[in-house]
Design an enzyme around this catalytic site. Structure first.
Site, short mmCIF file in Angstrom:
data_model
loop_
_atom_site.label_atom_id
_atom_site.label_comp_id
_atom_site.label_asym_id
_atom_site.label_seq_id
_atom_site.Cartn_x
_atom_site.Cartn_y
_atom_site.Cartn_z
N GLU A 70 44.45 34.03 33.31
CA GLU A 70 44.90 33.51 34.60
C GLU A 70 44.49 32.05 34.77
OE1 GLU A 70 45.35 36.60 37.89
OE2 GLU A 70 43.76 35.33 38.68
N GLU A 128 50.49 52.09 40.49
CA GLU A 128 50.70 51.02 39.52
C GLU A 128 50.90 51.56 38.10
OE1 GLU A 128 47.24 48.71 38.46
OE2 GLU A 128 48.40 46.87 38.36
#
Lengths: 579, 158
Positions: free
Chosen positions: A279, A361
């Site tokens: 990230e 998820e």
């Protein structure tokens, strides 16, 4: 200041204090059911009744009664006790009282209040309606037969999370808390965050359990069962075994998982460090190459679903990083399997999560590699506690073990992922080192710590001003994103966690009763334990994680490289609000 | 033609909502307006109100199911209101209702598939001397027995 007398005790409180709150100052615990501090105060259940002796008349609900000068009240007169009992027995009259098999047995506010009020018999055996359970959501089961209509779930879903998946419908005896048009939670705009579960005083809302699947996998000799634990789990799990809130049980948890019989005990904290590598690199590349900004974190599947439902115009702002446990799962079935010579098809990955949205998820079609789901089962912290109990483990007295190697090392940066602001701070630690090319010593970014709904800071690194913001709870995320959308705010990087307080108070964490919430805030205590553990770590920056470094060297190549994109990144899509 | 009507109704409702938004407590008048325009607060209508007002649809639906003045589905051509008040109740209106449910094939609160009849269980109609009693549209039928039901319904089925 306001001065009043409660049960003969003189109490001084600031203005805008309720009689309920004032009483607690004098160590008087007025019973409550529908009250949830800061979330729900509607005077509906009548458990908090007090008798007005001066400054008012009759019996009043103290949770909505403002303290006033000269007020004299009794919280325990005969009239109060009789009225409370009648009201409680009426609540019990159509409540499904099969407590022994209830998921909230011995952790139920209704049970507790029956004990405290001395209910000996249920005088009114009312008609009960046998309503079907809603079990279609992969995350949340709704049992209307247990519901006492306190509306705490409605308040947290509508007012705190700004979702509005459930409401009170019909009237009188037919009243029921449910989604619109009697739909399943699975067919409406529920984000699966589970905050309704931790708000529920009884067993009307609970996670869809996957314990049986996990026991079956553990009993299947052809399966190689690997478990991983999210950063926040260790700061809540102890509470299920009488260890006070605010204590870390990392080592005991690793021991318990080994004893339950998992073939490998890995740590999602490893993947949290990996997330920072991916990230952080993605952020720098977006900044340097004119990519979409602000970039927003993607660790929280409740937040992701909220974005897909309510803010589809921000989908390109989301980091493409999978959430950490999905990354870990993908690596267990590729990197680890290859290295150990295990057939990935025989591997069964179990994630222990503070979260109910992770159950949703793991079913996403995007989170599959080579035809295998990255994660096979998700258990909440509460479900893990049940498995530990079923395994006859004396948890509180366990020795402390470590996680298994290869995908088990972590740094302080990963440890703090569970508290709101933690991912931001972890990212800043690594990004600052990359930009300056130094090993910076000053790494406590205190501006992004704390439980405020929205935090912002400008961090100067290597001559660059990085504007960042942190929101916890989707209601706060909404506020923040509306300001960004209106052009009032400009940020480079935003951290959003779906649950208020972040993962430490996620929908899968141990439930703290409304009475206890008046004494302490689990958001604060669990975060405190989180930052204490970080401070004690040898390594506190993700890029210092030796196992992560080894992973890049041997398998992935470089962050955001081809292999990373294949295994560790994903995409998002707009969703219809109703099916 | 239908589409044009739909668009007109939608526009009218949206402008009404814009107007009401400025006042306190706008939800009830908006829902009443929507019902008078569309004949019922269907899923689509409630979704529109929720979006225009910026409130959860669960709030709209909660109000819609709380008050008996609101209907979730359009009502049938004829409204059959069977009185379940005290006097009718003691004069065995339940048997009449059972027969009605059997004949129409629907429960109270529902509408027949052909949109011909909506069946409702109602409170006292104010003519207890005729108990058990029911109304079909504006016509009162009193001193009912279950066997009267098929003949009465036959009057409306042509």
């Amino acid at each position: 200041m306001i001065s009043l007398i409660i049960d003969g005790i003189k109490v001084e409180v600031p203005e805008n204090t309720t009689v309920l709150q004032a009483a607690r100052k004098a160590n008087i615990k007025i019973p409550t059911l529908c009250y949830l501090e800061g979330i729900n105060a509607i005077g509906a259940c009548r458990m908090c009744l007090v008798e007005m002796i001066e400054g008012g008349r009759g019996l009043q609900a103290s949770c909505v009664l403002p303290a006033a000068n000269g007020m004299v009240v009794s919280t325990k007169s005969k009239a109060v006790q009789d009225a409370r009992k009648v009201n409680l027995e009426l609540i019990l009259s159509n409540h499904d009282k099969r407590c022994l098999s209830c998921v909230r047995n011995r952790n139920c506010e209704l049970q507790k209040i029956c004990e405290e009020l001395g209910v000996e018999d249920v005088s009114y055996e009312g008609a009960s309606v046998d309503r079907p359970l809603d079990m279609m959501s992969p995350s949340i089961v709704r049992d209307p037969n247990k519901c006492i209509l306190c509306r705490r779930c409605v308040a947290v879903c509508n007012n705190v999370q700004k979702v509005g998946a459930v409401g009170a419908t019909q009237r009188g005896f037919k009243t029921i808390v449910e989604p619109v048009f009697g739909k399943s939670l699975n067919d409406v705009l529920c984000i699966n965050c589970g905050q309704c579960i931790t708000a529920c005083p009884v067993g009307a809302l609970y996670e869809k359990s996957e314990i049986d699947n996990v026991w079956a996998a553990l009993g299947d000799k052809s399966k190689y069962v690997v478990v991983q634990t999210a950063p926040a789990v260790r700061f809540g799990l102890g509470e299920e075994f009488g260890i006070p809130s605010g204590n870390s049980v990392t080592g005991k948890m690793a021991t318990a998982l080994h004893r339950i019989g998992f073939d490998k005990v890995f740590d999602t904290d490893f993947a949290a460090d990996l997330t920072i590598m991916e990230e952080g690199t993605e952020l720098l590349s977006r900044i340097n190459n004119g990519g979409k900004l602000p970039m927003i974190t993607s660790c929280s599947p409740g937040w992701i679903k909220y974005c897909e439902l309510f803010f589809p115009d921000f989908l390109d702002n989301l980091s493409t990083c999978k959430s950490p446990h999905e990354m870990e799962g993908a690596l267990i079935k590729s990197y680890y399997a290859q290295k150990m010579g295990i057939d990935p098809k025989s591997i069964y990955v179990v994630s222990i999560m503070p979260c109910t949205a992770k159950k949703f998820e793991k079913e996403r079609e995007e989170l599959v590699n080579d035809g295998l789901p990255n994660v096979d089962a998700v258990l909440t912290t509460r479900e893990l506690a049940r498995m530990i109990k079923q395994s006859n483990i004396d948890f509180a007295n366990l020795p402390e073990e470590d996680f298994d190697r290869m995908l088990g090392e972590s740094t302080g940066a990963a440890v703090i992922f569970g508290a709101t602001g933690g991912v931001m701070e972890a990212a800043l630690r690594t990004v600052a080192d990359i930009l300056t090319g130094e090993d910076l010593k000053d790494i406590d970014y205190k501006a992004v710590r704390g439980i405020e709904g929205v935090k912002e800071a400008t961090v100067s690194v290597a001559g660059m001003d990085l504007n960042v913001a942190v929101a916890n709870g989707t209601g706060n995320a909404k506020k923040l994103l509306e300001a960004v959308r209106a052009g009032e705010k400009n940020y480079h990087f935003i951290e959003i966690m779906g649950c208020p307080g972040g993962c430490v108070t996620g929908g899968g964490q141990p439930i703290v009763s409304s009475q206890d919430r008046m004494n302490f805030d689990p958001k604060v205590l669990r975060a405190k334990a989180t930052y204490a553990e970080d401070a004690n770590m040898q390594k506190r920056k993700s890029h210092k994680n030796a196992e992560v470094q080894q992973l890049y060297k041997e398998f992935l190549g470089e962050p955001n490289g081809h292999k990373s994109h294949e295994l560790l990144h994903t995409h998002y899509h707009q969703r219809p609000k109703y099916k | 033609m239908v589409n044009v009507d739909e668009k007109l109704m939608r526009d009218e409702l949206i402008s009404f909502i814009e107007e009401q938004k400025k006042k306190p407590g706008p939800l009830m008048p908006i829902m009443q307006k929507a019902q008078s325009l569309y004949g019922a607060l269907t899923f689509e209508v409630q979704e529109l109100i929720s979006e225009q007002l910026g409130i959860p649809m669960s709030d709209v639906y909660g109000v819609a199911t709380f008050y008996s003045q609101f209907a979730l589905q359009p009502k049938g051509e004829h409204i059959v209101s069977v009185c379940m008040g005290t006097a009718c109740y003691v004069r065995n209106v339940e048997k009449v209702m059972e027969k009605m449910i059997e004949e129409l094939g629907i429960n109270p609160g529902e509408t027949t598939k052909d949109n011909k009849f909506t069946l409702e269980a109602t409170r006292c109609l104010g003519c207890c001397g005729l108990a058990p009693v029911m109304m079909i549209d504006d016509q009162v039928y009193g001193r009912l027995t279950p066997s009267d039901v098929p003949d009465i319904l036959a009057k409306y089925t042509d």
